[in-house]
Design a protein around this motif. Structure first.
Motif, PDB file in Angstrom:
ATOM      1  N   GLY A   1       0.819  -1.209   0.000  1.00 52.52           N
ATOM      2  CA  GLY A   1       0.000   0.000   0.000  1.00 52.52           C
ATOM      3  C   GLY A   1       0.848   1.253   0.000  1.00 52.52           C
ATOM      4  N   GLU A   2       0.150   2.363   0.161  1.00 51.80           N
ATOM      5  CA  GLU A   2       0.812   3.658   0.074  1.00 51.80           C
ATOM      6  C   GLU A   2       1.195   4.160   1.457  1.00 51.80           C
ATOM      7  OE1 GLU A   2      -0.014   8.156  -1.718  1.00 51.80           O
ATOM      8  OE2 GLU A   2      -1.454   6.528  -2.066  1.00 51.80           O
ATOM      9  N   GLY A   3       2.452   4.462   1.641  1.00 50.52           N
ATOM     10  CA  GLY A   3       2.923   5.005   2.898  1.00 50.52           C
ATOM     11  C   GLY A   3       2.854   6.513   2.893  1.00 50.52           C
ATOM     12  N   PRO A   4       3.605   7.183   3.775  1.00 46.16           N
ATOM     13  CA  PRO A   4       4.475   6.549   4.775  1.00 46.16           C
ATOM     14  C   PRO A   4       3.683   5.919   5.919  1.00 46.16           C
ATOM     15  CG  PRO A   4       4.480   8.917   5.076  1.00 46.16           C
ATOM     16  CD  PRO A   4       3.675   8.654   3.835  1.00 46.16           C
ATOM     17  N   PHE A   5       4.307   4.905   6.538  1.00 44.72           N
ATOM     18  CA  PHE A   5       3.668   4.124   7.582  1.00 44.72           C
ATOM     19  C   PHE A   5       4.314   4.418   8.945  1.00 44.72           C
ATOM     20  CE2 PHE A   5       3.643   1.612   3.646  1.00 44.72           C
ATOM     21  CZ  PHE A   5       2.279   1.346   3.499  1.00 44.72           C
ATOM     22  N   PRO A   6       3.603   4.159  10.019  1.00 44.52           N
ATOM     23  CA  PRO A   6       4.271   4.136  11.327  1.00 44.52           C
ATOM     24  C   PRO A   6       5.251   2.973  11.361  1.00 44.52           C
ATOM     25  CG  PRO A   6       2.050   3.245  11.517  1.00 44.52           C
ATOM     26  CD  PRO A   6       2.176   3.797  10.116  1.00 44.52           C
ATOM     27  N   ALA A   7       6.223   3.039  12.234  1.00 39.78           N
ATOM     28  CA  ALA A   7       7.293   2.037  12.237  1.00 39.78           C
ATOM     29  C   ALA A   7       7.661   1.643  13.658  1.00 39.78           C
ATOM     30  CB  ALA A   7       8.529   2.572  11.509  1.00 39.78           C
TER      31      ALA A   7
ATOM     32  N   TYR B   1       7.914 -16.620  21.750  1.00 40.08           N
ATOM     33  CA  TYR B   1       6.961 -15.678  21.162  1.00 40.08           C
ATOM     34  C   TYR B   1       5.653 -16.340  20.717  1.00 40.08           C
ATOM     35  CZ  TYR B   1      10.997 -12.598  21.287  1.00 40.08           C
ATOM     36  OH  TYR B   1      12.068 -11.850  21.707  1.00 40.08           O
ATOM     37  N   GLY B   2       5.343 -17.494  21.287  1.00 37.88           N
ATOM     38  CA  GLY B   2       4.069 -18.139  20.996  1.00 37.88           C
ATOM     39  C   GLY B   2       3.917 -18.611  19.568  1.00 37.88           C
ATOM     40  N   GLY B   3       5.052 -18.856  18.903  1.00 40.62           N
ATOM     41  CA  GLY B   3       5.000 -19.330  17.526  1.00 40.62           C
ATOM     42  C   GLY B   3       4.721 -18.232  16.515  1.00 40.62           C
ATOM     43  N   GLN B   4       4.826 -16.993  16.927  1.00 45.60           N
ATOM     44  CA  GLN B   4       4.522 -15.858  16.048  1.00 45.60           C
ATOM     45  C   GLN B   4       5.657 -14.833  16.094  1.00 45.60           C
ATOM     46  OE1 GLN B   4       0.415 -13.939  15.579  1.00 45.60           O
ATOM     47  NE2 GLN B   4       1.328 -12.650  17.158  1.00 45.60           N
ATOM     48  N   TYR B   5       6.217 -14.523  14.940  1.00 49.56           N
ATOM     49  CA  TYR B   5       7.251 -13.497  14.869  1.00 49.56           C
ATOM     50  C   TYR B   5       6.613 -12.126  15.087  1.00 49.56           C
ATOM     51  CZ  TYR B   5      10.639 -16.825  12.932  1.00 49.56           C
ATOM     52  OH  TYR B   5      11.498 -17.879  12.747  1.00 49.56           O
ATOM     53  N   VAL B   6       7.142 -11.371  16.033  1.00 50.31           N
ATOM     54  CA  VAL B   6       6.570 -10.065  16.364  1.00 50.31           C
ATOM     55  C   VAL B   6       6.563  -9.150  15.145  1.00 50.31           C
ATOM     56  CG1 VAL B   6       6.775  -8.024  17.827  1.00 50.31           C
ATOM     57  CG2 VAL B   6       7.339 -10.267  18.762  1.00 50.31           C
ATOM     58  N   GLY B   7       7.682  -9.114  14.412  1.00 47.91           N
ATOM     59  CA  GLY B   7       7.773  -8.224  13.262  1.00 47.91           C
ATOM     60  C   GLY B   7       6.762  -8.557  12.182  1.00 47.91           C
ATOM     61  N   ASP B   8       6.644  -9.826  11.830  1.00 49.54           N
ATOM     62  CA  ASP B   8       5.700 -10.231  10.796  1.00 49.54           C
ATOM     63  C   ASP B   8       4.262  -9.941  11.218  1.00 49.54           C
ATOM     64  OD1 ASP B   8       7.292 -12.191   8.603  1.00 49.54           O
ATOM     65  OD2 ASP B   8       8.271 -11.963  10.541  1.00 49.54           O
ATOM     66  N   PHE B   9       3.976 -10.122  12.507  1.00 46.68           N
ATOM     67  CA  PHE B   9       2.647  -9.821  13.036  1.00 46.68           C
ATOM     68  C   PHE B   9       2.326  -8.336  12.894  1.00 46.68           C
ATOM     69  CE2 PHE B   9       0.310  -8.409  16.904  1.00 46.68           C
ATOM     70  CZ  PHE B   9      -0.936  -8.938  16.581  1.00 46.68           C
ATOM     71  N   LEU B  10       3.255  -7.469  13.306  1.00 48.76           N
ATOM     72  CA  LEU B  10       3.009  -6.031  13.226  1.00 48.76           C
ATOM     73  C   LEU B  10       2.958  -5.544  11.783  1.00 48.76           C
ATOM     74  CD1 LEU B  10       5.271  -4.693  16.137  1.00 48.76           C
ATOM     75  CD2 LEU B  10       2.784  -4.965  16.141  1.00 48.76           C
ATOM     76  N   ALA B  11       3.789  -6.113  10.914  1.00 51.49           N
ATOM     77  CA  ALA B  11       3.802  -5.692   9.505  1.00 51.49           C
ATOM     78  C   ALA B  11       2.458  -5.972   8.841  1.00 51.49           C
ATOM     79  CB  ALA B  11       4.925  -6.400   8.762  1.00 51.49           C
ATOM     80  N   LYS B  12       1.826  -7.090   9.193  1.00 49.50           N
ATOM     81  CA  LYS B  12       0.506  -7.410   8.639  1.00 49.50           C
ATOM     82  C   LYS B  12      -0.544  -6.390   9.065  1.00 49.50           C
ATOM     83  CE  LYS B  12       1.041 -12.436   8.216  1.00 49.50           C
ATOM     84  NZ  LYS B  12       0.551 -13.763   8.689  1.00 49.50           N
ATOM     85  N   HIS B  13      -0.245  -5.662  10.126  1.00 51.56           N
ATOM     86  CA  HIS B  13      -1.189  -4.669  10.635  1.00 51.56           C
ATOM     87  C   HIS B  13      -0.737  -3.241  10.331  1.00 51.56           C
ATOM     88  CE1 HIS B  13      -2.513  -8.235  12.872  1.00 51.56           C
ATOM     89  NE2 HIS B  13      -3.678  -7.631  12.954  1.00 51.56           N
ATOM     90  N   GLY B  14       0.132  -3.090   9.342  1.00 49.05           N
ATOM     91  CA  GLY B  14       0.421  -1.758   8.822  1.00 49.05           C
ATOM     92  C   GLY B  14       1.637  -1.043   9.359  1.00 49.05           C
TER      93      GLY B  14
END
Length: 394
Positions: free
Chosen positions: A128-134, A174-187
């Motif tokens: 999508g179109e940024g800029p995004f929070p990071a 991390y409960g089987g979930q990468y924190v970065g990949d989880f947050l990236a999916k949410h923008g």
């Protein structure tokens, strides 16, 4: 292969920390009748703690104005971080590899973190179109140095050994979930780099936790502090993150678990670039953490040691340098690394600071019934926190 690695990592992180000082081979223990140290602490530890009066804590400093105190206190922290690395002339960033994932791209970014080291980071960029929070994601210690940034963002273009190791680590901490990949999916643009001695910044001879303290001592012989270098690098990497074209430089947060949490609140305290921070399972007061009554001592060693700093401020006093910005702290009742009475005491100190600044609503301190970990529910809590403060959702 993967099942074998998962079995290896199935024991608690507490056991990993407990093993950090053990030699590769057990040798017969020779004991004397006289001694001065017990349980890795001096026998006079309680006397030494009584002498820690923290004269530079805001409430003890005699400096009424918070901003004036913040400048003095930050200068003292930097002094205890010892001589900083010489800065690079420029970051000279290059994307060396990338792949498309579900809703975001994964990049490998190489850059100069200082004048001595050119390092790799993983960056996740939402579609999508940024800029995004990071969010700058700071990896943990875990007495496991083979991977660093790969603990926070699922690696690619690596050996099967690295990938299996990272997946097993994510499963257990991390409960089987990468924190970065989880947050990236949410923008969120997500960034993670190795701390010195982790991952691709390790030893030529291979991983050996027992060598960490020796290397830290050698760095001190050179007038530098290895922990200080880690913090300087975290500050610089945040500037790198802010310069990326996909990032809204006014909406950058940081997050980590365990040593990553320590790094997160230190970064929030020392960098105005950070607007919000989440620290999972790392906060306590020194009197409880170094306690014969609680049968506790510091496990991280030189990884979170800034020479002389405890003569001026305790952990929550330093974390209070982040005020009044939004901060989330989570600790666990089953986390044997940080006794809850020390956690609550630290939280009270921080709330006092945020309250005096009229910003106590920005400080969220939570106690969960969890061990030393950052599972999916805590990641959900962290996402809601960042959404509120970086996406301005209410």
């Amino acid at each position: 292969m993967r099942k074998t690695i998962q079995r290896t990592f199935s024991f608690a992180l507490i056991a990993l920390f407990a093993l950090q000082g053990m030699a590769q081979e057990k040798k017969p223990i020779q004991k004397r009748d006289k001694f001065e140290f017990s349980f890795e602490l001096p026998v006079y530890v309680e006397q030494l703690k009584e002498e820690l009066t923290y004269p530079l804590a805001w409430e003890h400093s005699g400096i009424a104005d918070f901003d004036a105190w913040k400048k003095v206190a930050r200068d003292k922290v930097r002094k205890c971080m010892m001589t900083p690395p010489k800065p690079a002339e420029n970051f000279d960033m290059e994307v060396v590899e990338e792949e498309q994932r579900d809703g975001y791209r994964a990049l490998k970014l190489r850059f100069n973190v200082n004048a001595y080291a050119r390092i790799m980071a993983y960056v996740l960029v939402p579609d999508g179109e940024g800029p995004f929070p990071a969010v700058n994601l700071l990896h943990d210690h875990g007495a496991h140095l083979f991977i660093g940034k790969e603990k926070m963002i699922r690696p690619f273009g690596v050996s099967q050994e690295v990938l299996d190791d990272a997946d097993a680590w994510a499963e257990n901490l991390y409960g089987g979930q990468y924190v970065g990949d989880f947050l990236a999916k949410h923008g969120y643009v997500c960034f993670s780099a190795d701390a010195p001695l982790w991952g691709e910044r390790g030893r030529e001879e291979g991983v050996d936790r027992s060598k960490y303290d020796i290397i830290a001592g050698n760095m001190m012989m050179l007038g530098r502090d290895l922990c200080g270098f880690m913090h300087y690098d975290d500050i610089t990497s945040t500037e790198v993150l802010a310069s990326l074209p996909w990032v809204d430089a006014d909406r950058i947060g940081c997050m980590g678990c365990s040593m990553g949490a320590y790094r997160a609140w230190m970064l929030a305290a020392m960098s105005d670039r950070i607007k919000a921070g989440a620290a999972i399972c790392w906060m306590v007061t020194t009197d409880v953490q170094m306690s014969t009554a609680d049968n506790k001592r510091e496990y991280g060693g030189f990884a979170n040691c800034l020479p002389g700093l405890r003569q001026y401020m305790d952990y929550p006093h330093i974390a209070s340098l982040a005020a009044p910005k939004p901060m989330l702290f989570v600790n666990g009742t089953k986390d044997h690394l940080f006794p809850i009475r020390g956690v609550n005491k630290a939280f009270e100190i921080m709330h006092d600071t945020w309250t005096k600044l009229g910003a106590d609503k920005n400080l969220s301190t939570q106690i969960w019934e969890i061990p030393h970990s950052c599972g999916k529910e805590i990641q959900d809590e962290s996402l809601n926190f960042f959404d509120k403060h970086l996406k301005k959702k209410h």
